[in-house]
Design an enzyme around this catalytic site. Structure first.
Site, PDB file in Angstrom:
ATOM      1  CG  ASN A 210     -16.164 -26.119 -26.985  1.00  0.00           C
ATOM      2  OD1 ASN A 210     -16.478 -27.133 -27.402  1.00  0.00           O
ATOM      3  ND2 ASN A 210     -16.095 -26.200 -25.459  1.00  0.00           N
ATOM      4  CG  ASP A 279     -11.092 -24.914 -18.898  1.00  0.00           C
ATOM      5  OD1 ASP A 279     -11.306 -25.948 -18.246  1.00  0.00           O
ATOM      6  OD2 ASP A 279      -9.840 -24.886 -19.810  1.00  0.00           O
ATOM      7  CE  LYS A 337      -5.306 -31.863 -19.076  1.00  0.00           C
ATOM      8  NZ  LYS A 337      -5.610 -31.295 -20.392  1.00  0.00           N
TER       9      LYS A 337
HETATM   10  O1  C5P Z   1      -8.028 -29.772 -17.834  1.00  0.00           O
HETATM   11  P1  C5P Z   1      -8.659 -30.138 -19.006  1.00  0.00           P
HETATM   12  O2  C5P Z   1      -9.891 -29.093 -19.286  1.00  0.00           O
HETATM   13  O3  C5P Z   1      -7.757 -30.122 -20.266  1.00  0.00           O
HETATM   14  O4  C5P Z   1      -9.218 -31.592 -18.629  1.00  0.00           O
HETATM   15  C1  C5P Z   1      -9.901 -32.340 -19.716  1.00  0.00           C
HETATM   16  C2  C5P Z   1     -10.748 -33.399 -18.940  1.00  0.00           C
HETATM   17  O5  C5P Z   1     -11.442 -32.759 -17.660  1.00  0.00           O
HETATM   18  C3  C5P Z   1     -12.122 -33.910 -19.754  1.00  0.00           C
HETATM   19  O6  C5P Z   1     -12.280 -35.113 -19.275  1.00  0.00           O
HETATM   20  C4  C5P Z   1     -12.960 -32.790 -19.452  1.00  0.00           C
HETATM   21  O7  C5P Z   1     -14.297 -33.469 -19.675  1.00  0.00           O
HETATM   22  C5  C5P Z   1     -13.076 -32.532 -17.981  1.00  0.00           C
HETATM   23  N1  C5P Z   1     -13.206 -31.280 -17.447  1.00  0.00           N
HETATM   24  C6  C5P Z   1     -14.458 -31.207 -16.707  1.00  0.00           C
HETATM   25  N2  C5P Z   1     -14.671 -29.886 -16.146  1.00  0.00           N
HETATM   26  C7  C5P Z   1     -14.158 -28.829 -16.505  1.00  0.00           C
HETATM   27  C8  C5P Z   1     -13.018 -28.736 -17.334  1.00  0.00           C
HETATM   28  C9  C5P Z   1     -12.608 -30.141 -17.864  1.00  0.00           C
HETATM   29  O8  C5P Z   1     -14.948 -32.221 -16.205  1.00  0.00           O
HETATM   30  N3  C5P Z   1     -14.287 -27.698 -16.116  1.00  0.00           N
END
Ligand code: C5P
Length: 397
Positions: A210, A279, A337
């Site tokens: 990304n 993700d 979230k």
């Molecule tokens: O659910 P989302 O990815 O939008 O959430 C973002 C938050 O979750 C950020 O703080 C990101 O660093 C963390 N995150 C994580 N592990 C993942 C995905 C997101 O720690 N696999």
């Protein structure tokens, strides 16, 4: 804490007899770890040699706004951006008046207008001049603008008068410059921060990643170090310099980031999950480069573990701060979230606006905790980071 390690200090030397002490000021700033550059005004040059200042600072002295070669090497805007702090010592009555009125008729006054760095002045002049109403009022105006005055001392002056107006001692000047950086609010605390993007391999050549630059995470790292925290960083793909005073583990994939975080999380007081973690990852990483003619029409993906959510589930979890980079339904998505991941606060930013968020130098965020939502207005990522750390300290420590 008198620490100027990794700090860039610009010393402005203006026209006062006390300018003869300026090489000593350079040395005292360096003793505290600062890298020092010097700007000298025409008046300053009458009292101290540029060669002395160049020799002790180990940098060419900057003296002329109109010098084409000097502007090419490091122009006045670059110099203004380079500095973490600007200290004018000695600050003459004339220089103080120019700052007050926003004049830009020489290099020093122009740099002061162009810098976002903290500005300090150490006045030095005859006691009668220092006692004048004009100087007092000018100093008050500058004070109200956030300029820090390092008060002059009382004693015998070069002109033979006795009174207030002697330049503060070089060691005192260096200490006061250091003071503006040390707030110590996280002293004794341990902070772990994830920074940057993760890279998920498809084959030995291709990957999924990304646009994360790591700028926001590194600004937070900087703010934590400044606040006196023992700071550890788990760093993925970034395009910024790494905070030198932190402990750093480099990782590539989300799985590696998960393992590195779990290894370090036990003793932490604060976890800031700033990384843009992928993700999904390709279910299979091809050992060899996938050929054009391989008839590949899709790549099967597997969900990565959510690192933040996993940390929030730990029995003795630290204070956990997450980020929500959103393109729509901002507050609703960030609130969801906060609930789902069960973290203590979420920093929400709008990444649909290209002037803020991913890869840009500025940001504008909302700080959402279980109790309230507060906006932090648009500013540089460093200032946003400092405001976030102030809120975290206030609410959780
Ligand atoms: O659910 P989302 O990815 O939008 O959430 C973002 C938050 O979750 C950020 O703080 C990101 O660093 C963390 N995150 C994580 N592990 C993942 C995905 C997101 O720690 N696999």
């Amino acid at each position: 804490m008198n620490n100027l390690a990794n700090k860039r200090v610009l010393l402005g030397v203006s026209g006062s007899i006390a300018a003869y002490k300026s090489p000593d000021i350079v040395r005292r700033l360096q003793d505290l770890g600062a890298e020092v550059r010097v700007i000298i005004t025409n008046g300053g040059r009458e009292f101290v040699s540029e060669l002395s200042l160049q020799t002790v600072s180990k940098n060419k002295v900057h003296d002329n706004l109109w010098d084409k070669d000097a502007e090419l090497a490091m122009g006045h805007i670059e110099l203004a951006k380079w500095a973490d702090a600007v200290i004018i010592a000695p600050a003459s009555a004339n220089t103080i008046a120019k700052l007050c009125h926003g004049k830009a008729d020489d290099l020093l006054s122009t740099v002061i207008l162009a810098t976002k760095a903290a500005v300090l002045i150490a006045p030095s002049m005859n006691q009668q001049m220092f006692a004048s109403k004009a100087i007092k009022e000018n100093l008050e105006i500058l004070n109200n603008r956030g300029v820090v005055t390092i008060e002059p001392g009382f004693g015998e002056q070069a002109c033979g008068d006795v009174g207030e107006g002697r330049l503060a001692e070089p060691i005192e000047i260096a200490k006061q410059v250091a003071n503006i950086f040390s707030n110590n609010t996280l002293s004794g605390k341990k902070v772990l921060i994830t920074i940057g993007g993760t890279i998920e391999a498809i084959d030995p050549v291709r990957y999924i990643s990304n646009h994360s630059s790591g700028k926001m995470g590194m600004a937070l790292a900087h703010a934590c170090v400044q606040a006196g925290a023992e700071t550890t960083l788990i760093v993925g793909s970034i395009s910024v310099d790494v905070e030198k005073r932190a402990n750093v583990t480099y990782i590539t994939s989300a799985n590696e980031m998960y393992d590195a975080v779990m290894k370090k999380i036990k003793s932490q007081d604060l976890f800031i999950s700033c990384a843009a973690v992928a993700d999904f990852r390709p279910t299979k990483i091809s050992q060899n480069k996938i050929k054009k003619d391989s008839n590949l029409s899709s790549i099967e993906l597997t969900r990565n573990k959510d690192i933040l959510e996993s940390v929030c589930k730990l029995k003795n979890k630290p204070i956990c701060i997450g980020f929500a980079a959103e393109t729509e339904n901002f507050i609703a998505n960030a609130t969801a979230k906060l609930e789902i991941k069960k973290c203590d606060a979420i920093i929400l930013n709008d990444i649909s606006n290209t002037e803020i968020g991913l890869n840009s130098d500025e940001n504008e965020v909302h700080f959402l905790s279980q109790e309230k939502t507060e906006k932090i207005d648009r500013s540089s990522k460093q200032i946003i980071a400092e405001k976030i750390i102030k809120k975290v300290t206030k609410y959780f420590f």
